[in-house]
Structures are given as structure tokens and as C-alpha cells.
Scaffold this motif. Sequence first.
Motif, short mmCIF file in Angstrom:
data_model
loop_
_atom_site.label_atom_id
_atom_site.label_comp_id
_atom_site.label_asym_id
_atom_site.label_seq_id
_atom_site.Cartn_x
_atom_site.Cartn_y
_atom_site.Cartn_z
N GLY A 89 0.66 -63.30 29.05
CA GLY A 89 0.21 -64.15 27.95
C GLY A 89 1.31 -65.05 27.45
N PRO A 90 0.97 -66.01 26.60
CA PRO A 90 1.96 -66.95 26.08
C PRO A 90 2.80 -66.33 24.99
CG PRO A 90 -0.15 -67.36 25.06
CD PRO A 90 -0.38 -66.26 26.07
N ALA A 91 3.80 -67.06 24.54
CA ALA A 91 4.55 -66.64 23.36
C ALA A 91 3.64 -66.75 22.14
CB ALA A 91 5.78 -67.54 23.19
N ARG A 92 4.00 -66.05 21.08
CA ARG A 92 3.25 -66.06 19.81
C ARG A 92 1.82 -65.56 19.99
NH1 ARG A 92 5.69 -70.86 20.19
NH2 ARG A 92 3.72 -71.96 20.46
N ALA A 93 1.66 -64.61 20.90
CA ALA A 93 0.33 -64.04 21.11
C ALA A 93 0.21 -62.64 20.52
CB ALA A 93 0.00 -63.99 22.60
N GLY A 94 1.32 -62.04 20.09
CA GLY A 94 1.28 -60.68 19.53
C GLY A 94 1.65 -59.61 20.52
N LYS A 95 2.34 -59.98 21.61
CA LYS A 95 2.71 -58.99 22.62
C LYS A 95 3.68 -57.95 22.05
CE LYS A 95 4.27 -61.87 25.77
NZ LYS A 95 4.15 -63.16 25.09
N THR A 96 4.58 -58.38 21.18
CA THR A 96 5.55 -57.45 20.59
C THR A 96 4.85 -56.39 19.75
OG1 THR A 96 7.30 -59.11 20.57
CG2 THR A 96 7.55 -57.25 19.07
N VAL A 97 3.82 -56.79 19.01
CA VAL A 97 3.08 -55.84 18.17
C VAL A 97 2.39 -54.80 19.05
CG1 VAL A 97 1.21 -55.58 16.49
CG2 VAL A 97 2.81 -57.49 16.30
N MET A 98 1.95 -55.21 20.27
CA MET A 98 1.36 -54.23 21.18
C MET A 98 2.37 -53.15 21.53
SD MET A 98 -0.22 -54.74 25.05
CE MET A 98 1.38 -54.94 25.82
N LEU A 99 3.61 -53.55 21.81
CA LEU A 99 4.64 -52.56 22.13
C LEU A 99 4.93 -51.67 20.93
CD1 LEU A 99 7.18 -54.73 24.18
CD2 LEU A 99 5.37 -53.24 25.04
N ASN A 346 -4.86 -66.88 28.06
CA ASN A 346 -4.43 -68.27 28.05
C ASN A 346 -3.97 -68.66 26.64
OD1 ASN A 346 -5.20 -71.42 27.70
ND2 ASN A 346 -4.65 -70.98 29.82
N GLY A 347 -3.03 -69.59 26.57
CA GLY A 347 -2.46 -69.99 25.29
C GLY A 347 -3.45 -70.59 24.32
N ALA A 348 -4.58 -71.09 24.82
CA ALA A 348 -5.57 -71.69 23.92
C ALA A 348 -6.15 -70.67 22.95
CB ALA A 348 -6.69 -72.33 24.74
N ALA A 349 -6.12 -69.37 23.31
CA ALA A 349 -6.68 -68.33 22.45
C ALA A 349 -5.62 -67.63 21.62
CB ALA A 349 -7.43 -67.31 23.29
N ALA A 350 -4.33 -67.93 21.84
CA ALA A 350 -3.26 -67.23 21.13
C ALA A 350 -3.38 -67.46 19.63
CB ALA A 350 -1.90 -67.70 21.62
N ALA A 351 -3.28 -66.37 18.85
CA ALA A 351 -3.55 -66.43 17.41
C ALA A 351 -2.58 -67.32 16.66
CB ALA A 351 -3.53 -65.01 16.84
N PHE A 352 -1.31 -67.33 17.08
CA PHE A 352 -0.30 -68.01 16.29
C PHE A 352 0.13 -69.35 16.89
CE2 PHE A 352 0.44 -63.35 15.91
CZ PHE A 352 -0.08 -63.21 14.63
N ALA A 353 -0.65 -69.87 17.82
CA ALA A 353 -0.33 -71.16 18.46
C ALA A 353 -1.48 -72.13 18.23
CB ALA A 353 -0.07 -70.97 19.95
N SER A 354 -1.20 -73.27 17.63
CA SER A 354 -2.26 -74.25 17.37
C SER A 354 -2.45 -75.15 18.59
CB SER A 354 -1.90 -75.11 16.16
OG SER A 354 -0.80 -75.97 16.45
#
Length: 696
Positions: A89-99, A346-354
Motif C-alpha cells: 500500500g501507499p504511504a499514509r495508509a495506516g500500515k504502522t497502526v496495523m503493526l 491503491n493510493g486513491a483509497a488511502a485515508a490520509f492522502a487526498s
Amino acid sequence: MVVMPNRRPGEIPDLPPLPPYAGVSVPLVRALPTLTPAARMGVIAAAEKHMKVNANGRWVDFDRNVTPYMNEPADMTASRRYREVIFVGPARAGKTVMLLSTVSHIVLCNPCVCRIVHMTESSGEAWVDEELKPMIENSPDLAERQGTGRSDRNILSKKFIGGAKIIIGAPTKNFLSGNTTQVVLFTDIDRMKLNIGNEGSPFAMGAKRTETLGSRGMTVAEASPGYMVTEVDWKPSTPHEAPPCSGILELYNGGTRARWYWDCPECGEAFEPHTDKLHYDKSLSPAEAGEAAVMLCPHNGCWITHDQKVDLNRKGYWLHETAEGGLARIDSGEVRKSERVSYHLNGAAAAFASWARIVSKYETAKRAVDAGGDEETLKVVVNTDMGLAYVPRALSTEGDLTLKALKRMCRPFAHKVAPEWARFLIASADVQGNRFVVQITAFGLDGRKLIIDRFDLFKPPHDAPLAKGRVLEPHKYIEDWDVLLPVLRTPYPVDGQEYGLIPMAMACDFHGKPGVSDRATQFWQDRRAEGEADRWFFVRGHGGYRVSGRVWYKAPERKSDGGQARDIKLLNIATDKLKDTVFSALDREDGGPGSLMLGDWMPEDPLKEFTAERWTEKGYEKLQPRNESIDLSSYAQAAAEHKGLLRLDPADPHDWARGGLSNPFAVPMSEGSEPEPVEGPVRPVKKAPRKISFLE
């Protein structure tokens, strides 16, 4: 320890009172969590109950609705059905919170040993300081479980009451070998080496540590794609197959291949939110285009605005591939059989990316590449903002770059004539054993360029030693280098004008047969003594894509054999990045900004040299020995960039980029005149210093 005071023999000391007896209840209470059965609770449910997250400086309860697409992958990290979880996934998607939610679940619900693998030990320490430690300290249930012993709270090792132990380290042979670990988590795995100590990939080594634990073992990896696509003709054979490349996407392809889906709010049809479905006006500035971007439903063209993304994400769902080539949800029982469950967002769905930010960054980077700039920024945008693998332009060009295609690209430009848009010329030379191969390239203000001449210099100067009856030997005779001097004194007429342009600078290869570098150094020192050091540049190439920068001018620190450095300044270039620019420029056949154009006067051999190399993930690979056209074009681009090509202001260009006779490299010349060297050295006219210099 009680310190006995000094006293005389027989004197009864006045001792302080002994501490009270410790009650057995205290250690028993602290030991009770160790005896408590593991809670049967999913990772996300446990995070909601026990974990706090940082929301713009405030520590609040974890909310599964903030990044809904992370819920299923996080829960799968505690699965007994799967033994590996892959998330792309892209950056600013919340991957760190998953860990972090996985760590929280291990501490409170599944006590075990967990290894978290970072790119380097220092990046692991930073992650602990900035993410893990604050999360533990601000989550009361986790903080209460943290051990109080001296060794329980080391920066790279955390122990908890109940038996959980979190160890953080780098992808080294020692860290990934020899110890059985129930859970191994890799963060940003695509920024790690593909092979660790010749033992294999870091993921394979980590998975080996969990193998003996059977279904209780789990290996998790997350990353934005970091490796480039290697096959231009690839087409997916299944609905969600990722393109062929190393790293996280290769791991993803070996799993269940899930993608995130929305139901269109207008027509109700399911589709994957993807950056290639973003619609905007490409004629606008990047910022304006981004602000106006909307997503089009691929089924009926329904318009979806960015403010609908939060609600669509909350209703979204993952679809995995089935064995029959269809799509199904994880609990359907139809998902393809695999021990690895894999996800690609995909980055289009990332919560923190406009969408505005994604489009603006992409268009800015793309237009810079179109104008002849570096592809590295565009690659970063595609990888980290869109969550996609990058297809280098050289690869897409190379797929069609045949001699036949190059001949088709040639246009009816006159030989030895600069086009009317030309503002300066760059000469480039390649040193061969018995000749110099020279190319003259005309540049415009917008980076477009045209090769206007190409020739070989075989004969030594008449006054060189043993000149009669031999060919050039640049590695042996310093006198032979004087054949290059007329090149920077030869004007080329500008189409439709009554003046011509003399090459502003020459970029020449610094390497060749033994002795070439020594003769080149001596030649450059002579040019410096003549006051022309700013026109003669000797090129040293640096291969690979991990080279920082594109072009830099500096003296060598050491000779190649480790001896004292030569007295010369070299034009260092990131060879593969410059070649990317050349092939990208060739691919732009419309003749627009940044393009490289060819005249139909060019012989077949120089054209064929453009097909001599093939792009690979590790750099360019030679297919045939003659590749001078690629090198000469790269040298010319490097010299132009060093002089300031990419920083030119069309409204107020530097004097060497002006049209007409005010250009210090322009000389009166009637149209149709043959290029002939002018008498004496040509130097730029000295002008008053400018506020911004484009010379260095």
C-alpha cells in the motif's frame, strides 16, 4: 545494604529499623497475568478495547472506522488458517497502526516472542521512540503489563508480564537466524536488501523462524512498492495479478491477491478505487488539476468526489481471487488455496492522502520528466503516493526501440544546421582506442534537443609525433587531443537566421585505454591555463539507481588505484539516470519539451547504437559493443544540466541561452554557410554578475 557505623569494642550500635516484611500477595498479583488464559479476541477488537493512538497530538481510543481497509489484514495476523500476511500500500495508509495493533494483541491476548524487522537498526530505534514506546505508555492496559526490570525496557527489546517479548532489529543474518520466533513483522521490506548474507531474502529467512510452530507461526510484511517493473509486454493473467518485479509485489502475487472495492454510490456497481480512474484537466497547472480531480466509475461514468471517500471506505470490502479466476470475500470459502493472504491497496483509497495532493504531485513530477528531468521523483510518487510499481520510461521505450522504429522517428532536419528554436549547442566526445567520436546537440529553452552533427576524428594533428601514417592514439600522445580544439570553434548556422552558434561546451569521456585519464587530465590543465576550464568537461560515470544526485562537478578524492588525486575537476554523472532521460526523450515523438529529435540525414550506424543497451532492474545491459549514441547524448544532457538547463527562466534566460547575436556563442553567418572553425579561442563575453548564476 546497612552500613555499620564506627564504634568502640563492646559498644552496641544504634541500627536503623529493618524494612517490613513483603507480603506474598504483591508478587502473586503481578504474576496473575502470566497464569491467565489468552483472551479469544481478534486483533482489531483488542485494539479497540486496549490501544490508544495518536490523533494530531491527542491520544484517543483506536477507531476501526478511520482506516477500515486495515481491519481484515490486521485480524489475519492472528489467523491460524494463514501463516503469512502481505500488505502492499501507499504511504499514509495506516500500515504502522496495523503493526502496532498486532503488537497490542500479542501483549494482551497472545503472549509470545515477536521480532520486528526494520531497514536498519537506527530506523528501528527511531520507530520505537516515535511510535511503539509512546503507544505503550499512553495505553494504560499495555503500560501496566510492561516489565519493570532493568532489562525489560531496552530500546530494542521490550518484555511484558505474561510472557510477551518484542525484539526490534535490522535484516541481518544474525537477527534472522537461529531463534524460533512465533511472529515476525517486516516493515517497509522493499527498502531492504533482496539477499541477506547469501542466505536468501529477508522474508524467507524470517518465515523460517516461525516454521516449527506450525499454524501458530506468523510472518507479516508491509511496504510500498520499491522495485521497478521488468517486463514491458506483461499483461495480467488473473484479475488482481501484480506486474512482475522483485520485493513486496512478488510476495503479493504468491498469495490470495486481494484488492479493495467500493460500490458506486450512484449505480451500485462494484469497482476498485484506483488512481487511473481519477479524471482531471491536464491543461491546468498541477495544483489546479488536483483541486478539480474526481473519480469516474468505470461502469457507467458516475462522478465521485473526494468528500465521499470516507463513507465509501467504511462500506468497502476486500475481494480475493478464487481458483476459478473469480473474486470472493475472505470468509466465503472460495478464496484460492494458499498459506499466504495478500492485500494490495491503491493510493486513491488511502485515508490520509487526498486526490488533490496525489494528482498535483504526479503531474508536477511527470512534467519535470517530460522536460528532461530525473525520473526519481516520479518513481517516488508512483510508489509511495499511488502504491504502484513504477515502469521506467526506458523500459517502455526499449520495447519499441528498434532500428526500424528509429528510422521512422527521423524527421527532415538539415544536417549541420541548428533549428530556429536552438539557443545553445553542446559537443560531446567519446574516446575510442584510435579515434574520438563527436556529436553536436542543439538545445532549446524547454529542454528539447536535436542532434545536428556526428563525426569521427581519426587523423592526428600534423605537428603531432609520427603524425604521418598513423591514426589517433589518445591514450599515448597528448598532442593528439588538440584535434578537439576546432570543435569548440566551429559555428553551425541557425535555420532562418543570419547567425550561427558555436558549441558552448564539450563533455568528453574521462576513461578508456590505460593512459587516457592521464592525457585527459593534462589536456584539461592546458585548457584551464587558457581560461577555458568552464567549457571543457570530462565525464566520470556512476552506475545504478542508488547514486544520489544526477550531475555534480568536483575534483576526484583519489585515483582509481588509491593514489593521490589528479589535479582536475570531473563532471560526475549518474549514468543510468541520464540514460533514462535520453530514452524518455526519444520516446516523445511529438517534438515537445524535453524531446530528443533525430534528422533523416543520420546514417544507420549511429541510429543502431541507440538500440545497443537494454534496461534491467540493476541498470543498463549492453546488447552490442557500439553504444556511442547513447553515451554521447547522455554526456550532452549532463553538460547542459550542469550549465543550468533545468533552471532556465524563459522570460529571462542566461546570456548563453538568448537568441540572436547577444548570445556570446553566436557569430554572424549567412544561411547555408558550411561550418568552419573560426580563428582563435572563443570565450563568452564577460557581463555584469547576475543575482542567480546558472553557470555552476
